[in-house]
Scaffold this motif. Structure first.
Motif, PDB file in Angstrom:
ATOM      1  N   SER A 107       0.827  -1.210   0.000  1.00 12.52           N
ATOM      2  CA  SER A 107       0.000   0.000   0.000  1.00 12.52           C
ATOM      3  C   SER A 107       0.860   1.259   0.000  1.00 12.52           C
ATOM      4  O   SER A 107       0.492   2.273  -0.604  1.00 12.52           O
ATOM      5  N   ASN A 145       1.999   4.119   3.841  1.00 10.46           N
ATOM      6  CA  ASN A 145       0.673   3.541   3.601  1.00 10.46           C
ATOM      7  C   ASN A 145      -0.410   4.376   4.255  1.00 10.46           C
ATOM      8  O   ASN A 145      -1.591   4.160   4.009  1.00 10.46           O
ATOM      9  N   THR A 192     -10.554  -3.538   0.573  1.00 11.37           N
ATOM     10  CA  THR A 192      -9.904  -2.230   0.672  1.00 11.37           C
ATOM     11  C   THR A 192     -10.201  -1.550   2.011  1.00 11.37           C
ATOM     12  O   THR A 192      -9.639  -0.507   2.321  1.00 11.37           O
ATOM     13  N   SER A 232      -6.810  -2.841   3.615  1.00 14.38           N
ATOM     14  CA  SER A 232      -5.614  -2.132   3.163  1.00 14.38           C
ATOM     15  C   SER A 232      -5.924  -1.485   1.818  1.00 14.38           C
ATOM     16  O   SER A 232      -6.702  -2.037   1.040  1.00 14.38           O
TER      17      SER A 232
END
Ligand code: MOS
Length: 726
Positions: free
Chosen positions: A504, A574, A681, A684
């Motif tokens: 990510s 991320n 999602t 992540s």
């Protein structure tokens, strides 16, 4: 440019098969010398005298350091984290094989010879070796996280059938192909270490704390890892010992653990004894679930094998208690080992589920489906995604489950009894802070950098795919660099967190990089997009263009050329914590078919199927490999693996790969892996949940359950060796 999900071959595959990938022990430094560990020959007691005079006189020996002459250096202990521990054992000895000294010599052979020549006298005590003997001393550690809800007595009272059973999973060792290895070199007050590690950042912090130097003075390098499985997730004592040795002799020092030292130089999967109690109504509704686990730990670390976690969240059950206690033995501390918690926890829970289904006269798949839930009972939060039902039902169709007989011991194939078993699996879907840098060069080359690791799992490859797809460039243009503390701070490769976390971060960095390119293209004179608002411009598939008129465009590389920039780079993280109102886990279902020869007590696994809901699959090939590896390890857990100790000396007697049995090709049947479509999602940004650990969870239980189905014999002491069957 679709790249994510494709079964792309490993981008580092050629390097590895040609030997060009450099592992920690393979770095060649000028003037490098070799270290050999000196280890305790007793399991408990005291060293009463040390004589290193002979070793010191040996030709080529440059240094002999023992606890007796070493500066007092302590390193942070893993658990509890508030402790520090001296890097050498002695004079008090906690376990057999404890490092009590190190010898440095110009050649490896002389280092080993010197280590043999250091003489110790001991006052030995009887070591504590067998977990079951210390059950009465067991205590709940300070970090224990019990799970409890409802009323156990009410649950017991409303059950039509109850199973109480104790499951025993012995000590097991990781045994990565690449042993732990460290090269340490000092330059004044600055330390550089090449270390086989799952987390260079953690190793760096540990070394800075140990030697009391600023963290900027420490660099840890580890571009490739030949397997870690948790054993390289913490910095074991040989690492600071190598650094001390290098400082002492003033030269680079290489220290590699020998295979036999891999059974006392780092942790292992803790022996667990799980007392289970499971009850259900006649229709299969669970009314009580209890798991009281006892696990071994060292004399000074409070290692807790978290079997309670899976028991607490796997099935709907109103009345539940999952607790853990530990007992101290004369062993080095246990540690993370592939699916820590769940690998052992699934044996207790999923075998007991099978026993209860049999008592109820229910099909074990139906029984699990009946108790499936979308709510994590341990915290009352919905799962971000949970595909257990899909895994069980798809597996039922694919595996030929209809061949299974409800009545055990009734399916024969010649002289063999045949049985089918199933088990559920789960592992926490971890998402942790991580960062990465992406650089785009004027020639179109892309460089991705993070201090995260590829343990052999395929991280180099999936990171390549993520950067290629998000930037819209060919995968061949992308190069990934990992495993070096000089790179942006990446997550430790543990807890199956790397793909979701660093993946990510790369996704975010690539997105930011495209924004930079848009700015560049709109700010640069002579660009066809010069002067446009950034909101009217997009970067995609290698080109920057006006959204309302895509014919007005230029390539990324032309944008750099026009701007006179050799490269553009972005460091991204991320950037998002997991939402607190959801519960994050991967799920799976394991199916096994076994063939048992009851006269010889021989069990052969005939075929296995694993079906997994693990979020978005970033590379179909490497993901399948992860699951295959986990499932094969499940065969080892079910049938072979058992670290055995001499009760008199606490010495590991199965300390090589001839005596410590792992599945070989002949033990490994046809194995199929399926993924159910899932993209999470909420878990992540990249949609992945993590796959490194899930493949082993439930695998051993499904084999044991198949053995019961084949024979009617319930073996609760793992591994299921022939002596327990005949
Ligand atoms: Mo994994 S056992 O957390 O390296």
């Amino acid at each position: 440019m679709e790249a994510i999900g494709k079964p792309l071959d490993r981008v580092d595959g050629r390097l590895k098969v040609t030997g060009a990938a450099t592992y920690a022990a393979e770095f060649e430094l000028p003037n490098m010398v070799h270290a050999a560990l000196v280890q305790s020959g007793i399991g408990a007691g005291r060293v009463t005298s040390v004589d290193d005079s002979q070793a010191r006189r040996l030709k080529g020996v440059l240094g002999v350091i023992t606890f007796d002459n070493s500066p007092k250096i302590s390193t942070p202990a893993s658990r509890p984290a508030s402790l520090t521990k001296p890097i050498f054992g002695g004079p008090e000895i906690e376990y057999n094989g404890q490092h009590i000294g190190v010898v440095v010599a110009d050649t490896l052979e002389r280092a080993f010879q010197g280590a043999e020549m250091v003489r110790f006298q001991y006052a030995a005590q009887k070591p504590r070796v067998e977990l079951a003997e210390f059950k009465s001393e067991a205590f709940a550690p300070g970090n224990s996280r019990p799970s409890s809800r409802g009323d156990l007595n009410a649950g017991r009272a409303s059950a039509a059938q109850i199973v109480t059973a104790s499951y025993d999973v012995p000590t097991e060792h990781h045994n990565p192909m690449e042993p732990h290895a460290t090269i340490a070199v000092w330059n004044g007050d600055a330390l550089t270490v090449y270390d086989s590690s799952q987390g260079v950042e953690g190793c760096r912090r540990t070394l800075a704390d140990t030697f009391n130097i600023p963290i900027e003075n420490v660099r840890v390098i580890c571009p490739f890892v030949g397997g870690g499985f948790g054993s390289k997730g913490t910095t074991w004592m040989h690492v600071p010992i190598a650094a001390l040795a290098a400082r002492t002799v003033g030269r680079p020092v290489k220290l590699v653990l020998r295979r036999q030292e891999m059974f006392s130089g780092h942790g292992y999967r803790s022996h667990t004894i799980q007392d289970m109690e499971l009850g259900a109504q006649a229709d299969g509704t669970l009314t009580i679930t209890r798991n009281s686990t006892l696990n071994e730990t060292s004399m000074s670390d409070d290692w807790r094998e978290d079997t309670a976690r899976m028991t607490g969240m796997m099935y709907a059950c109103p009345n539940l208690e999952a607790t853990g206690k530990i007992a101290r033995l004369n062993k080095i501390s246990p540690t993370y080992m592939r699916a820590p918690g769940e690998a052992a926890g699934s044996v207790g829970l999923e075998c007991a589920m099978d026993e209860l289904a049999a008592k109820l006269g229910m099909d074990p798949i139906e029984f699990r489906l009946h108790n499936d839930t979308q709510i994590d009972g341990s915290n009352k939060k919905p799962f971000s995604s949970r595909a257990l039902k899909e895994c069980l039902t798809l597996g039922r169709d694919k595996f030929g489950w209809s061949e299974r007989k409800m009545e055990p011991g009734t399916l024969r194939q010649g002289r063999y009894l045949v049985g089918y078993g199933v088990a559920g699996g789960t592992y926490p879907a971890n998402f942790r802070p991580s960062s990465a840098r992406i650089m785009l060069m004027q020639n179109g080359a892309v460089l991705v950098q993070s201090s995260s690791h590829d343990l052999g799992t395929g991280a180099y490859t999936i990171f390549t795919q993520i950067a290629a797809e998000e930037l819209g460039v060919p995968v061949d243009n992308v190069r990934v660099e990992l495993g070096d503390t000089k790179l942006p701070d990446g997550v430790t490769a543990g807890g199956s967190a790397t793909s979701a976390s660093t993946g990510s971060a790369i996704l975010n960095a690539a997105g930011e990089l495209k924004k930079r390119l848009v700015s560049l293209a709109t700010e640069t004179k002579g660009s066809p997009l010069s002067g446009m608002a950034i909101t009217e411009v997009k970067a995609e598939n290698g080109r920057i263009f006006a959204t309302n008129n895509p014919t007005k465009n230029l390539s990324y590389t032309d944008a750099l050329k026009l701007a006179g920039q050799t490269s553009v780079e972005v460091t991204g993280s991320n950037g998002r914590a997991q939402r607190a109102n959801l519960s994050y886990y991967s799920f799976g279902a394991q199916f096994s078919k076994v063939r048992v020869d009851l006269e010889l007590g021989q069990i052969r696994v005939e075929k296995m199927l694993g079906v997994f809901g693990a979020g978005r699959i970033l590379n179909a090939k490497t993901a399948r490999s992860q699951m295959l590896g986990g499932m094969i390890w499940g065969i080892g857990m079910a049938l072979h693996e058992h670290t055995q100790y001499d009760p008199n000396t606490a010495r590991v007697v199965t300390r090589n790969l001839a005596d410590y049995h792992i599945p070989c090709c002949a033990d490994t049947p046809e194995i199929e892996v399926e993924f159910v479509p899932e993209e999470d999602t909420q878990m992540s940004p990249i949609g992945a949940k993590g796959i490194g650990e899930l493949g082993i969870v439930g695998a051993a239980a499904s084999i044991a359950n198949a053995v019961y189905n084949a024979t009617g014999k319930r073996i609760r002491e793992f591994p299921l060796t022939p002596d327990k069957l005949v």
